[in-house]
Design a protein around this motif. Structure first.
Motif, mmCIF file in Angstrom:
data_model
loop_
_atom_site.group_PDB
_atom_site.id
_atom_site.type_symbol
_atom_site.label_atom_id
_atom_site.label_comp_id
_atom_site.label_asym_id
_atom_site.label_seq_id
_atom_site.Cartn_x
_atom_site.Cartn_y
_atom_site.Cartn_z
ATOM 1 N N ASN A 1 0.853 -1.179 0.000
ATOM 2 C CA ASN A 1 0.000 0.000 0.000
ATOM 3 C C ASN A 1 0.896 1.238 0.000
ATOM 4 O O ASN A 1 1.713 1.415 0.911
ATOM 5 N N PRO A 2 0.780 2.120 -0.994
ATOM 6 C CA PRO A 2 1.639 3.313 -1.039
ATOM 7 C C PRO A 2 1.517 4.203 0.193
ATOM 8 O O PRO A 2 2.447 4.931 0.521
ATOM 9 N N ALA A 3 0.428 4.106 0.909
ATOM 10 C CA ALA A 3 0.232 4.933 2.104
ATOM 11 C C ALA A 3 1.192 4.560 3.235
ATOM 12 O O ALA A 3 1.401 5.358 4.145
ATOM 13 N N VAL A 4 1.785 3.376 3.182
ATOM 14 C CA VAL A 4 2.691 2.967 4.260
ATOM 15 C C VAL A 4 4.137 3.366 3.995
ATOM 16 O O VAL A 4 5.025 3.038 4.775
ATOM 17 N N TYR A 5 4.387 4.098 2.919
ATOM 18 C CA TYR A 5 5.743 4.506 2.573
ATOM 19 C C TYR A 5 6.187 5.793 3.253
ATOM 20 O O TYR A 5 7.103 6.443 2.801
ATOM 21 N N GLY A 6 5.593 6.161 4.366
ATOM 22 C CA GLY A 6 5.993 7.381 5.053
ATOM 23 C C GLY A 6 7.454 7.363 5.474
ATOM 24 O O GLY A 6 8.139 8.366 5.441
ATOM 25 N N SER A 7 7.936 6.220 5.860
ATOM 26 C CA SER A 7 9.318 6.062 6.276
ATOM 27 C C SER A 7 9.804 4.715 5.763
ATOM 28 O O SER A 7 9.116 3.709 5.915
ATOM 29 N N VAL A 8 10.970 4.692 5.172
ATOM 30 C CA VAL A 8 11.528 3.442 4.642
ATOM 31 C C VAL A 8 12.976 3.291 5.086
ATOM 32 O O VAL A 8 13.610 4.256 5.508
ATOM 33 N N PHE A 9 13.497 2.087 4.987
ATOM 34 C CA PHE A 9 14.900 1.836 5.266
ATOM 35 C C PHE A 9 15.412 0.823 4.260
ATOM 36 O O PHE A 9 14.649 0.058 3.682
ATOM 37 N N ALA A 10 16.694 0.834 4.044
ATOM 38 C CA ALA A 10 17.298 -0.032 3.035
ATOM 39 C C ALA A 10 17.634 -1.396 3.619
ATOM 40 O O ALA A 10 18.049 -1.520 4.765
ATOM 41 N N LEU A 11 17.449 -2.391 2.796
ATOM 42 C CA LEU A 11 17.853 -3.745 3.118
ATOM 43 C C LEU A 11 18.454 -4.335 1.848
ATOM 44 O O LEU A 11 17.855 -4.227 0.780
ATOM 45 N N PRO A 12 19.617 -4.913 1.925
ATOM 46 C CA PRO A 12 20.239 -5.451 0.716
ATOM 47 C C PRO A 12 19.347 -6.494 0.035
ATOM 48 O O PRO A 12 18.762 -7.356 0.695
ATOM 49 N N SER A 13 19.248 -6.423 -1.262
ATOM 50 C CA SER A 13 18.436 -7.372 -2.032
ATOM 51 C C SER A 13 18.893 -8.803 -1.810
ATOM 52 O O SER A 13 18.090 -9.735 -1.843
ATOM 53 N N THR A 14 20.178 -8.971 -1.561
ATOM 54 C CA THR A 14 20.711 -10.318 -1.347
ATOM 55 C C THR A 14 20.039 -11.025 -0.174
ATOM 56 O O THR A 14 19.943 -12.254 -0.162
ATOM 57 N N VAL A 15 19.565 -10.257 0.806
ATOM 58 C CA VAL A 15 18.898 -10.868 1.955
ATOM 59 C C VAL A 15 17.649 -11.611 1.489
ATOM 60 O O VAL A 15 17.427 -12.764 1.847
ATOM 61 N N VAL A 16 16.840 -10.951 0.685
ATOM 62 C CA VAL A 16 15.628 -11.597 0.180
ATOM 63 C C VAL A 16 15.988 -12.664 -0.841
ATOM 64 O O VAL A 16 15.491 -13.789 -0.786
ATOM 65 N N ASP A 17 16.862 -12.320 -1.761
ATOM 66 C CA ASP A 17 17.207 -13.245 -2.840
ATOM 67 C C ASP A 17 17.828 -14.551 -2.334
ATOM 68 O O ASP A 17 17.531 -15.622 -2.855
ATOM 69 N N ASN A 18 18.672 -14.448 -1.330
ATOM 70 C CA ASN A 18 19.434 -15.617 -0.901
ATOM 71 C C ASN A 18 19.033 -16.218 0.445
ATOM 72 O O ASN A 18 19.400 -17.353 0.731
ATOM 73 N N TYR A 19 18.341 -15.458 1.274
ATOM 74 C CA TYR A 19 18.131 -15.924 2.639
ATOM 75 C C TYR A 19 16.677 -16.060 3.078
ATOM 76 O O TYR A 19 16.417 -16.600 4.144
ATOM 77 N N ILE A 20 15.729 -15.597 2.303
ATOM 78 C CA ILE A 20 14.341 -15.602 2.757
ATOM 79 C C ILE A 20 13.850 -17.020 3.082
ATOM 80 O O ILE A 20 13.083 -17.218 4.017
ATOM 81 N N LEU A 21 14.299 -17.995 2.341
ATOM 82 C CA LEU A 21 13.877 -19.375 2.589
ATOM 83 C C LEU A 21 14.764 -20.093 3.595
ATOM 84 O O LEU A 21 14.358 -21.094 4.182
ATOM 85 N N LEU A 22 15.973 -19.600 3.788
ATOM 86 C CA LEU A 22 16.937 -20.272 4.656
ATOM 87 C C LEU A 22 16.922 -19.766 6.095
ATOM 88 O O LEU A 22 17.316 -20.483 7.003
ATOM 89 N N SER A 23 16.485 -18.540 6.290
ATOM 90 C CA SER A 23 16.571 -17.902 7.597
ATOM 91 C C SER A 23 15.340 -18.198 8.437
ATOM 92 O O SER A 23 14.230 -18.309 7.932
ATOM 93 N N SER A 24 15.578 -18.268 9.728
ATOM 94 C CA SER A 24 14.465 -18.461 10.657
ATOM 95 C C SER A 24 13.748 -17.125 10.882
ATOM 96 O O SER A 24 14.268 -16.053 10.554
ATOM 97 N N GLU A 25 12.593 -17.215 11.478
ATOM 98 C CA GLU A 25 11.829 -16.013 11.813
ATOM 99 C C GLU A 25 12.646 -15.094 12.719
ATOM 100 O O GLU A 25 12.698 -13.881 12.508
ATOM 101 N N LEU A 26 13.281 -15.661 13.720
ATOM 102 C CA LEU A 26 14.073 -14.854 14.646
ATOM 103 C C LEU A 26 15.271 -14.223 13.945
ATOM 104 O O LEU A 26 15.580 -13.051 14.173
ATOM 105 N N GLN A 27 15.938 -14.965 13.088
ATOM 106 C CA GLN A 27 17.073 -14.408 12.355
ATOM 107 C C GLN A 27 16.635 -13.209 11.517
ATOM 108 O O GLN A 27 17.322 -12.184 11.490
ATOM 109 N N LEU A 28 15.504 -13.319 10.850
ATOM 110 C CA LEU A 28 15.010 -12.197 10.051
ATOM 111 C C LEU A 28 14.623 -11.010 10.923
ATOM 112 O O LEU A 28 14.911 -9.860 10.588
ATOM 113 N N LYS A 29 13.989 -11.267 12.052
ATOM 114 C CA LYS A 29 13.602 -10.182 12.957
ATOM 115 C C LYS A 29 14.834 -9.433 13.471
ATOM 116 O O LYS A 29 14.834 -8.203 13.548
ATOM 117 N N VAL A 30 15.860 -10.172 13.846
ATOM 118 C CA VAL A 30 17.098 -9.551 14.332
ATOM 119 C C VAL A 30 17.685 -8.651 13.253
ATOM 120 O O VAL A 30 18.036 -7.493 13.507
#
Length: 78
Positions: free
Chosen positions: A5-34
């Motif tokens: 939703n474009p309305a939630v773009y009030g504030s954003v932060f950068a996250l390397p694409s490699t995190v999603v590309d390479n780790y989204i399936l490998l990382s645990s919920e806690l690892q991603l939260k950290v």
């Protein structure tokens, strides 16, 4: 099809694409939260103890999550 939703773009932060590309399936919920907390807040105290309090988990699990990202080269310990 879902999209952000474009309305939630009030504030954003950068996250390397490699995190999603390479780790989204490998990382645990806690690892991603950290990683998200560190990326979002640039925490002054990103110790396992501080993260465990924020995330309501035990300190050993928070430490393991940090070590995972360090071992993958996504976080550096300075």
């Amino acid at each position: 099809m879902f999209k952000l939703n474009p309305a939630v773009y009030g504030s954003v932060f950068a996250l390397p694409s490699t995190v999603v590309d390479n780790y989204i399936l490998l990382s645990s919920e806690l690892q991603l939260k950290v990683l998200l907390l560190i990326a979002r807040n640039s925490l002054t105290d990103s110790s396992a103890s501080a993260l465990s309090k924020i995330l309501h988990c035990n300190e050993r699990d928070a430490s393991d999550a940090l070590e995972y990202w360090v071992s993958e080269g996504v976080l550096v310990d300075d």
